[in-house]
Design an enzyme around this catalytic site. Structure first.
Site, PDB file in Angstrom:
ATOM      1  N   THR A  83       0.862  -1.173   0.000  1.00 54.32           N
ATOM      2  CA  THR A  83       0.000   0.000   0.000  1.00 54.32           C
ATOM      3  C   THR A  83       0.898   1.222   0.000  1.00 54.32           C
ATOM      4  O   THR A  83       1.932   1.216   0.667  1.00 54.32           O
ATOM      5  CB  THR A  83      -0.916   0.028   1.237  1.00 54.32           C
ATOM      6  OG1 THR A  83      -1.356   1.363   1.487  1.00 54.32           O
ATOM      7  CG2 THR A  83      -0.186  -0.450   2.477  1.00 54.32           C
ATOM      8  N   CYS A 197      -1.847   4.978  -5.396  1.00 55.62           N
ATOM      9  CA  CYS A 197      -2.649   4.156  -4.493  1.00 55.62           C
ATOM     10  C   CYS A 197      -2.799   2.833  -5.209  1.00 55.62           C
ATOM     11  O   CYS A 197      -3.108   2.806  -6.411  1.00 55.62           O
ATOM     12  CB  CYS A 197      -4.013   4.791  -4.221  1.00 55.62           C
ATOM     13  SG  CYS A 197      -5.104   3.738  -3.247  1.00 55.62           S
TER      14      CYS A 197
END
Length: 231
Positions: A83, A197
């Site tokens: 992430t 992202c």
């Protein structure tokens, strides 16, 4: 072959992309029935997401540091935090383990430099776009200028990530909004766009725009494969 450690589940939708990319990449590199050696800890994202939006980063760091310790104990030779946003607490996780972290911003910067990109637009959660842990690393360590969308656009990007992409919802109207924001960043001088992202590439791919896109999930996985199969 080295064992790749993964901190996943943030969200599991993008962790699937990581797992697929790592195994396909190793197979492509080594042939035959080869697949990636992986030790993964997948967290409950509901818990992490609440801590993010409450700005309880220390508590999140404690959870992920313990998870990283488990990954190391499972035999991983290095770690991927799967992430972009949670690289905010990468220093805390790094202190908890003895294996190295392959930082997603470093991997991305390497690809940008190879392509002579000096000014880039950054899409991601509001945490990633607005705070310094990611964009400052690109500018301070690699000399890459980072542009971010305007305030209202940042809110749109953030909301789509959490209310749609992390839930597996891929909506055409949201893709159109993202593409409009990407175009505006390009008009402001961005030579390329970082999909900062790990879920964004589920919505926007290179086929949707002429502006170069840098998919951090795929880039991170590519660098992990190189490290895993290196002598």
């Amino acid at each position: 072959m080295k064992t790749i450690g993964m901190l996943g589940g943030m969200s599991w939708e993008s962790t699937v992309s990581y797992y697929k990319a790592l195994n396909e990449g190793v197979k492509r590199s080594l042939g035959g029935l080869h697949s990636a050696k992986i030790c993964m800890y997948s967290v409950d994202f509901e818990e992490i997401e609440k801590l993010q939006h409450q700005a309880k980063w220390e508590e999140a760091a404690t959870i992920l540091s313990k998870a990283a310790e488990s990954v190391e104990a499972g035999g991983a030779d290095f770690l991927l935090i799967c992430t972009n946003t949670m690289h905010k607490i990468a220093p805390e996780i790094e202190r908890a383990i003895s294996i190295p972290i392959l930082h997603i911003a470093d991997a991305t910067a390497s690809h940008l430099q190879n392509d002579n990109i000096t000014c880039v637009g950054l899409l991601g959660t509001q945490f990633t776009m607005e705070q310094g842990f990611y964009k400052d690393r690109l500018s301070d360590h690699y000399g890459i200028e980072v542009l971010i969308p305007e305030s209202g656009e940042r809110k749109v990007i953030h909301e789509v990530i959490y209310s749609e992409l992390c839930l597996g919802k891929i909506l055409e109207k949201s893709r159109e909004k993202y593409l409009d924001i990407i175009t505006q960043l390009h008009e402001r001088g961005a030579q390329a766009i970082i999909l900062g992202c790990t879920e964004i590439a589920l919505l926007v791919q290179q086929q949707h725009t002429f502006i170069p896109l840098y998919d951090t999930t795929q880039i991170h996985a590519q660098e992990a494969i190189k490290l895993a199969i290196s002598k």
